[in-house]
Enzyme design. Sequence first.
Site, PDB file in Angstrom:
ATOM      1  N   ARG A  75       0.822  -1.217   0.000  1.00  0.00           N
ATOM      2  CA  ARG A  75       0.000   0.000   0.000  1.00  0.00           C
ATOM      3  C   ARG A  75       0.853   1.261   0.000  1.00  0.00           C
ATOM      4  NH1 ARG A  75      -2.592  -3.906   2.962  1.00  0.00           N
ATOM      5  NH2 ARG A  75      -1.591  -3.192   4.874  1.00  0.00           N
ATOM      6  N   GLU A 112       3.297  -7.018  13.418  1.00  0.00           N
ATOM      7  CA  GLU A 112       2.228  -7.174  14.402  1.00  0.00           C
ATOM      8  C   GLU A 112       1.623  -8.578  14.265  1.00  0.00           C
ATOM      9  OE1 GLU A 112      -1.038  -4.558  13.695  1.00  0.00           O
ATOM     10  OE2 GLU A 112      -2.035  -5.038  15.576  1.00  0.00           O
TER      11      GLU A 112
HETATM   12  P1  AMP Z   1       4.543  -2.815  11.790  1.00  0.00           P
HETATM   13  O1  AMP Z   1       5.804  -3.330  11.208  1.00  0.00           O
HETATM   14  O2  AMP Z   1       4.082  -3.609  12.968  1.00  0.00           O
HETATM   15  O3  AMP Z   1       4.642  -1.329  12.106  1.00  0.00           O
HETATM   16  O4  AMP Z   1       3.410  -2.995  10.714  1.00  0.00           O
HETATM   17  C1  AMP Z   1       3.249  -2.061   9.697  1.00  0.00           C
HETATM   18  C2  AMP Z   1       3.021  -2.728   8.380  1.00  0.00           C
HETATM   19  O5  AMP Z   1       2.068  -3.772   8.473  1.00  0.00           O
HETATM   20  C3  AMP Z   1       2.465  -1.738   7.380  1.00  0.00           C
HETATM   21  O6  AMP Z   1       3.041  -2.025   6.119  1.00  0.00           O
HETATM   22  C4  AMP Z   1       0.984  -1.979   7.390  1.00  0.00           C
HETATM   23  O7  AMP Z   1       0.471  -1.945   6.096  1.00  0.00           O
HETATM   24  C5  AMP Z   1       0.814  -3.357   7.994  1.00  0.00           C
HETATM   25  N1  AMP Z   1      -0.080  -3.399   9.171  1.00  0.00           N
HETATM   26  C6  AMP Z   1       0.272  -3.740  10.420  1.00  0.00           C
HETATM   27  N2  AMP Z   1      -0.778  -3.736  11.251  1.00  0.00           N
HETATM   28  C7  AMP Z   1      -1.832  -3.359  10.500  1.00  0.00           C
HETATM   29  C8  AMP Z   1      -3.216  -3.155  10.793  1.00  0.00           C
HETATM   30  N3  AMP Z   1      -3.739  -3.343  12.013  1.00  0.00           N
HETATM   31  N4  AMP Z   1      -4.011  -2.752   9.765  1.00  0.00           N
HETATM   32  C9  AMP Z   1      -3.503  -2.568   8.531  1.00  0.00           C
HETATM   33  N5  AMP Z   1      -2.219  -2.753   8.207  1.00  0.00           N
HETATM   34  C10 AMP Z   1      -1.384  -3.142   9.169  1.00  0.00           C
END
Ligand code: AMP
Length: 187
Positions: A75, A112
């Site tokens: 995205r 996550e």
């Molecule tokens: P993080 O590495 O945990 O900061 O996760 C961020 C990445 O995972 C981004 O590329 C987001 O598109 C995706 N992402 C993580 N959690 C979510 C969520 N709850 N909703 C949508 N996208 C998420």
Amino acid sequence: MVESQSPVIGDSGPEAAALVASRVLDVPDFPKPGIVFKDLMPLFADGPVFREVIDEIVGYHGAESFDVVAGIEARGFVLAAAIAYATGTGVVPVRKAGKLPRASFSASYALEYGEAVLEVHQDAFTADQRVLVVDDVLATGGTASATLDLVERAGGVVTGFSVLLELGFLAGRERLSPRAVHAMWRV
Ligand code: AMP
């Protein structure tokens, strides 16, 4: 009856935060039970709102502050391409493992909801090229942290990092400190 609502906040002010908030859908239990997926497709699909969001990101950093925009798969690509077009700069895709055809740097990190590897071409940036990094959501900050490191390993200088939505309770901003985060909406 008036229901109490938490204020809509973000680094571009309450109006910009409310604009983003108006076009994000919560999808419970996707892609795993317990995760509330924040779906930004309605925002991308709304022409006037998408344009406002892109213009706000450009205005926040200043069009003269970066030479190229790095977008995180997938995205982030949507945002990066629009910002690049609006400013006459270029796009560098930061991709998931195994997609790039030439010599790449790679970084593994925890999500996550799982583990992942990101890659960027070793010659993606010219020396000291100024790079704006963009993604849709900042959650734990693992993705962003890996990306910012990759950009620097490849010779770029990170001059800004923007997301449309920050999940504040996952403390990604703290993880990235002292790097600055621009989040249009923070929950
Ligand atoms: P993080 O590495 O945990 O900061 O996760 C961020 C990445 O995972 C981004 O590329 C987001 O598109 C995706 N992402 C993580 N959690 C979510 C969520 N709850 N909703 C949508 N996208 C998420």
